[in-house]
Design an enzyme around this catalytic site. Structure first.
Site, PDB file in Angstrom:
ATOM      1  N   HIS A  24       0.898  -1.037   0.039  1.00  0.00           N
ATOM      2  CA  HIS A  24       0.101  -0.071   0.068  1.00  0.00           C
ATOM      3  C   HIS A  24       1.028   1.280  -0.031  1.00  0.00           C
ATOM      4  O   HIS A  24       0.721   1.925   0.844  1.00  0.00           O
ATOM      5  CB  HIS A  24      -1.184   0.066   1.082  1.00  0.00           C
ATOM      6  N   HIS A  80      -5.682  -8.737  14.322  1.00  0.00           N
ATOM      7  CA  HIS A  80      -5.807  -7.474  13.801  1.00  0.00           C
ATOM      8  C   HIS A  80      -6.656  -7.608  12.309  1.00  0.00           C
ATOM      9  O   HIS A  80      -6.577  -8.560  11.692  1.00  0.00           O
ATOM     10  CB  HIS A  80      -4.611  -7.190  13.397  1.00  0.00           C
ATOM     11  N   GLU A  82      -6.686  -5.790   9.526  1.00  0.00           N
ATOM     12  CA  GLU A  82      -6.233  -5.650   7.965  1.00  0.00           C
ATOM     13  C   GLU A  82      -5.971  -6.708   7.392  1.00  0.00           C
ATOM     14  O   GLU A  82      -5.474  -7.779   7.717  1.00  0.00           O
ATOM     15  CB  GLU A  82      -4.717  -4.687   8.216  1.00  0.00           C
ATOM     16  N   ASP A  84      -4.341  -8.014   5.174  1.00  0.00           N
ATOM     17  CA  ASP A  84      -2.925  -8.944   5.056  1.00  0.00           C
ATOM     18  C   ASP A  84      -2.868  -9.928   6.258  1.00  0.00           C
ATOM     19  O   ASP A  84      -2.284 -11.037   6.166  1.00  0.00           O
ATOM     20  CB  ASP A  84      -1.783  -8.195   5.090  1.00  0.00           C
ATOM     21  N   HIS A 147      -1.810  -1.858  14.669  1.00  0.00           N
ATOM     22  CA  HIS A 147      -1.700  -0.589  13.915  1.00  0.00           C
ATOM     23  C   HIS A 147      -3.092  -0.009  13.637  1.00  0.00           C
ATOM     24  O   HIS A 147      -3.337   1.205  12.926  1.00  0.00           O
ATOM     25  CB  HIS A 147      -0.829  -1.044  12.725  1.00  0.00           C
ATOM     26  N   ASP A 166       0.905  -6.518  14.062  1.00  0.00           N
ATOM     27  CA  ASP A 166       2.043  -5.773  13.144  1.00  0.00           C
ATOM     28  C   ASP A 166       3.126  -5.439  14.248  1.00  0.00           C
ATOM     29  O   ASP A 166       4.029  -4.845  13.595  1.00  0.00           O
ATOM     30  CB  ASP A 166       1.259  -4.379  12.940  1.00  0.00           C
ATOM     31  N   TYR A 193       9.913  -0.392   8.932  1.00  0.00           N
ATOM     32  CA  TYR A 193       8.667  -0.987   9.095  1.00  0.00           C
ATOM     33  C   TYR A 193       7.781   0.145  10.126  1.00  0.00           C
ATOM     34  O   TYR A 193       6.783   0.791   9.624  1.00  0.00           O
ATOM     35  CB  TYR A 193       8.623  -2.401   9.523  1.00  0.00           C
ATOM     36  N   HIS A 226       4.592 -10.134  10.736  1.00  0.00           N
ATOM     37  CA  HIS A 226       5.509  -9.927   9.330  1.00  0.00           C
ATOM     38  C   HIS A 226       6.989 -10.143   9.813  1.00  0.00           C
ATOM     39  O   HIS A 226       7.361  -9.608  10.831  1.00  0.00           O
ATOM     40  CB  HIS A 226       5.552  -8.426   8.830  1.00  0.00           C
TER      41      HIS A 226
HETATM   42 FE1  FEO Z   1      -1.763  -3.576   9.657  1.00  0.00          FE
HETATM   43 FE2  FEO Z   1       0.179  -6.135   8.706  1.00  0.00          FE
HETATM   44  O1  FEO Z   1      -1.284  -5.088   8.801  1.00  0.00           O
END
Ligand code: FEO
Length: 397
Positions: A24, A80, A82, A84, A147, A166, A193, A226
């Site tokens: 993104h 979370h 989001e 991903d 996040h 995250d 990051y 991640h």
């Molecule tokens: Fe806020 Fe890795 O997503």
């Protein structure tokens, strides 16, 4: 990514996305991973899923299947919303049974419902709520804005494993799984990051991390969603986050510019010479050669920001404005600033850059330098002096 038992009964079952280069708007030159974790106890729990891409969601199921029949999963935990991390939820829930309990934060329940329009068996947890899986106990910790407003951590108490979503992540896909395998090079990715994903929430994140640390949890391992897992020295990344949250500047300056016919570039290079003369760590970044996400990473611990642009159609270059728009949203602090640029006949770029500095609450320590057409030796001397002035101010602070 081959599943690995990272602690007794706890498995990493996520996937690598080796080739993603734009997350993104953030340049991910090392790819990323979507980590998910399976805990096998009397009850079986899956923590997070993966990005909604068929090959990833199927790989997640296949990874789990090497350990247990995925249909034996009793509980899914979504730290979370989001996509991903939650994108694989519809596939997983359909596969294991739509009625299986889905644990998330209160905001997570709202956000998951909005994202997927499903009536899943949501269990919205309170901060500090515990869930027994048998021998293992999970503790849910609300961590809003690490996040998104729905974010939470899950802590496996007996094993000392913190599933941090995250938080403490890095966009890095490599053959390594742990910090001690990858070495110190991972710290740049973690900083990159933080700068691109979390920096704008820095004051809140600092408080949240303090809140988690003050609980006195014995954190032996941190598993973000991640990148690599922190097992050698989890305190190292916690301490790094504390420093990054403060954005304490180094003796460092960043010159960011674009150029049309190399006049502004000549000015930039003279400014850099002045900074180097003052022994300041200096970085020169051309915005059409350096991605905006690398610029913000450099800016995180920079004291002096000097930006330059020629005037194009009575404006600054759009490429510089692109970078400024991105930076502004991430709310860098503790900066002194100055602008420069060449022009043909009107010369508004410096004025507009200064306006952006004001909007970002950067301290403008010089009105800036404007040069018509091509810088003369005297103009370049002025640019050198601007660099030296900024360098002295960096050293004084
Ligand atoms: Fe806020 Fe890795 O997503």
């Amino acid at each position: 990514m081959k599943p690995v038992e990272i602690a007794k009964g706890i498995y990493s079952v996520g996937v690598r996305d080796w080739n993603i280069r734009d997350f993104h708007g953030y340049a991910t030159d090392q790819g990323t991973t979507y980590n998910a974790f399976l805990i096998v106890d009397e009850k079986v729990a899956l923590i997070d899923t993966v990005k909604n891409k068929k090959q990833f969601t199927q790989q997640l199921i296949d990874n789990i299947a090497t350990i247990i029949d995925p249909k034996k999963i009793d509980i899914v935990i979504s730290n979370h919303t989001e996509m991903d991390h939650s994108g694989g939820l519809p596939h997983v829930m359909h596969y294991i049974g739509e009625d299986k309990p889905l644990y998330c934060s209160k905001m997570g329940k709202k956000n998951l419902a909005k994202h997927f329009s499903r009536e899943w068996n949501f269990h919205a947890v309170n901060n500090g709520e515990e869930l027994s899986l048998g021998e293992k106990t999970l503790v849910f910790l609300e961590t809003r804005m690490i996040h998104w407003p729905d974010s939470m951590f899950t802590f496996a108490k007996e094993d000392g494993v913190l599933f941090s979503s995250d938080g403490f992540g890095q966009h890095y896909a490599g053959y390594e799984l742990f910090d001690d395998e990858v070495g110190d090079k991972i710290m740049y990715q973690a900083k990159n990051y933080f700068a691109n994903i979390l920096m704008l929430y820095a004051p809140r994140i600092k408080k949240l991390i303090k809140g988690v640390v003050d609980l006195g949890l014995e954190i032996k391992m941190i598993c973000p969603d991640h990148g690599i897992i922190w097992r050698k020295d989890p305190a190292k990344i916690i301490n790094a986050y504390n420093a990054w949250c403060d954005q304490t500047p180094k003796r460092k300056a960043l010159v960011v510019y674009d150029t049309m016919w190399e006049s502004t570039e000549k000015m930039a290079e003279a400014i850099v010479d002045g900074l180097i003369e003052e022994n300041v760590i200096t970085k020169l970044m051309h915005v059409r050669s350096c991605h905006r996400s690398d610029v913000i990473t450099e800016m995180l611990d920079t004291r002096a920001v000097i930006m330059g642009s020629p005037t194009l159609n009575n404006q600054m270059f759009p490429s510089l404005m692109d970078t400024i728009t991105y930076i502004k949203g991430l709310k860098p602090i503790n900066k002194i600033a100055a602008a420069f640029g060449s022009y043909g006949w009107s010369g508004e770029a410096v004025k507009y850059i200064n306006k952006e500095f004001e909007a970002m609450k950067f301290e403008i320590v010089d009105p800036g330098i404007r040069v018509q057409y091509v810088p003369t030796p005297d103009d370049l001397k002025n640019c050198f002096q601007l660099g030296a002035k900024m360098g002295k101010l960096v050293n004084e602070s």
